[in-house]
Design an enzyme around this catalytic site. Structure first.
Site, PDB file in Angstrom:
ATOM      1  N   HIS A  11      59.773  43.806  25.913  1.00 26.28           N
ATOM      2  CA  HIS A  11      60.317  44.855  26.790  1.00 26.28           C
ATOM      3  C   HIS A  11      61.378  44.302  27.735  1.00 26.28           C
ATOM      4  O   HIS A  11      62.455  44.882  27.890  1.00 26.28           O
ATOM      5  CB  HIS A  11      59.191  45.503  27.599  1.00 26.28           C
ATOM      6  N   CYS A  44      51.202  49.613  25.434  1.00 29.38           N
ATOM      7  CA  CYS A  44      50.433  50.580  26.210  1.00 29.38           C
ATOM      8  C   CYS A  44      49.978  51.750  25.349  1.00 29.38           C
ATOM      9  O   CYS A  44      49.072  52.493  25.730  1.00 29.38           O
ATOM     10  CB  CYS A  44      51.252  51.083  27.390  1.00 29.38           C
TER      11      CYS A  44
END
Length: 459
Positions: A11, A44
């Protein structure tokens, strides 16, 4: 033109690479190395995928090699970096099985974090370049897309009869996975060494609400227990703690992560937990070497000090800051508050800043104020849920240090952003009490829970 090498396309790395390509692509040559086979997997969403709350993993990716190269980067996948010569500014990587050397003018680490491997009798953990493997079958880690895919494939194989699952670790990932497995009809036990779930994110009176929520959904809690051994003849059959024994078919290790800074090579200054120690420009102790995301420190505005807070939101922001500075455009990060949230069986919890326990440990003369109420006026009969709020503040300066909220109303998730900004800007509890908050019955009460918590704060 400056040559910038990025190690890692997670990320933080993806945010960093995109920022450089979108804003300064004509000024710089961008070269990327990543040891994985895919880019930008949203970990997530792993529990949502495993628990069949989403259709598949396709939507959990937002970038790939082709997209980055279309913008102008050179991307090497399945290419672990082996070493770095900081004096001569040369990266050595393994590309297609061969040693590959790449010079650089600026270097950015986005190496993320790796699973913590607890010492457990009866199972040897083998660490590889990309993944961690246990010699006992059905001991699983959860980090990468491949990890989730392996778990799903095993659970889909009905011949394996994987009906009883132990999740070790009661943090966000462990709690989310426990829910996911229970949604699949599995018998689940959640084990943690501390006596509560979500330790560190919320104070105990709030974590007890989540613990009850889990138990109400048939998840067995084995808290305050240390895992001693995993037993089985080639595959998992039993998990042993210092207090109990559980017959299980699969063990998920989700005890946390540590920063991946092995490439520091003793040359770069590290934080007390091993993360790259960076300044507000994301630069390390070596000039022209930057670190972003889970491998690096952040400035914690609540503590007013350097800290380590591994969150995807922090990864993106630090990636942007690192990109600007590596490209020669000065930009300082403004610090973080560690804002976070979780939603389990419709119970939503959000927090930012410090818990009361953490605030006291940090040296503050801290106290708390709280309030419980309905989200809307009582005459609003539908979708009107109870809300609990806690605000932590310093009795000396009156500054807000943290906030926690819990409700079955997802609207609370937006409220935590205000508290994040309040901590960043050193707002006092007394100023919050008179802050202009709108009222409309569809949304809230004229004396809503935020106002009431602030008004009733200790003077």
């Amino acid at each position: 033109m400056s040559k910038i090498v990025v190690v890692g396309a997670n990320h933080a790395g993806t945010a960093c690479i995109n920022t450089m390509l979108d804003n300064f692509g004509n000024e710089n040559e961008i070269v990327v190395f990543d040891q994985n086979s895919n880019i930008s997997f949203l970990g997530c969403g792993m529990a949502l995928w495993i628990g069949e709350q989403i259709d598949g993993a396709e939507g959990l990716f937002y970038s790939d090699k082709e997209k980055l190269e279309a913008k102008g980067a050179k991307v090497y996948m399945n290419s672990p970096v082996l070493s770095i010569d900081y004096d001569n500014k040369v990266v050595t990587a393994e590309v297609e099985g061969k040693e590959h050397k790449e010079s650089y003018e600026k270097l950015i680490f986005a190496t993320g974090s790796t699973p913590i491997l607890p010492p457990i009798e009866g199972v040897e953990i083998v660490k590889g370049n990309r993944e961690f493997k246990a010699t006992l079958e059905n001991v699983q880690f959860v980090k990468l897309y491949q990890n989730a895919e392996e778990v799903i494939n095993k659970l889909s194989d009905k011949s394996q009869h994987l009906d009883r699952i132990a999740v070790v670790g009661g943090g966000y990932i462990g709690v989310e996975l426990a829910e996911a497995f229970e949604r699949l009809g599995k018998e689940v036990v959640l084990v943690d060494i501390v006596d509560t779930v979500l330790n560190g994110y919320y104070d105990k009176d709030f974590t007890q609400m989540m613990a009850k929520n889990l138990e109400d959904h048939n998840i067995r809690l084995a808290l305050g227990q240390t895992v001693k051994a995993i037993e089985g003849d080639g595959k998992v059959e039993r998990l042993i703690t210092d207090k109990e024994s559980f017959d299980v078919d699969m063990v998920i290790l989700a005890v946390g992560f540590r920063p991946n800074t092995a490439l520091a090579g003793g040359k770069i200054e590290l934080f007390r937990n091993g993360a790259f120690l960076v300044d507000k420009k994301q630069e390390t102790s070596i000039p022209d070497v930057y670190a972003v995301g889970d491998c690096a420190t952040v400035y914690d505005n609540a503590r007013k000090d350097t800290s380590y807070i591994a969150l995807a939101s922090n990864a993106v922001r630090t990636g942007i800051v690192g990109a600007y500075n590596a490209c020669g455009h000065e930009l300082e990060g403004i610090g973080v508050q560690g804002s976070n949230g979780i939603s389990i069986y419709g119970l939503h919890m959000v927090s930012t800043g410090l818990t009361l326990e953490k605030a006291k440990a940090a040296g503050y003369n801290a106290t708390e104020t709280g309030f419980n109420d309905l989200q809307k006026p009582e005459f609003m009969k539908h979708d009107n849920h109870e809300v609990a709020i806690k605000i932590v503040f310093d009795k000396d300066s009156r500054e807000i240090l943290g906030a926690q909220m819990v409700s079955h109303d997802i609207a609370i998730s937006m409220g935590i952003h205000m508290f994040s900004l309040a901590i960043q800007e050193h707002v006092t509890i007394d100023k919050l009490a008179l802050t202009d908050l709108f009222f409309l019955p569809h949304f809230n009460k004229p004396y809503n829970y935020i106002t009431m918590a602030a008004l009733t704060a200790e003077k």
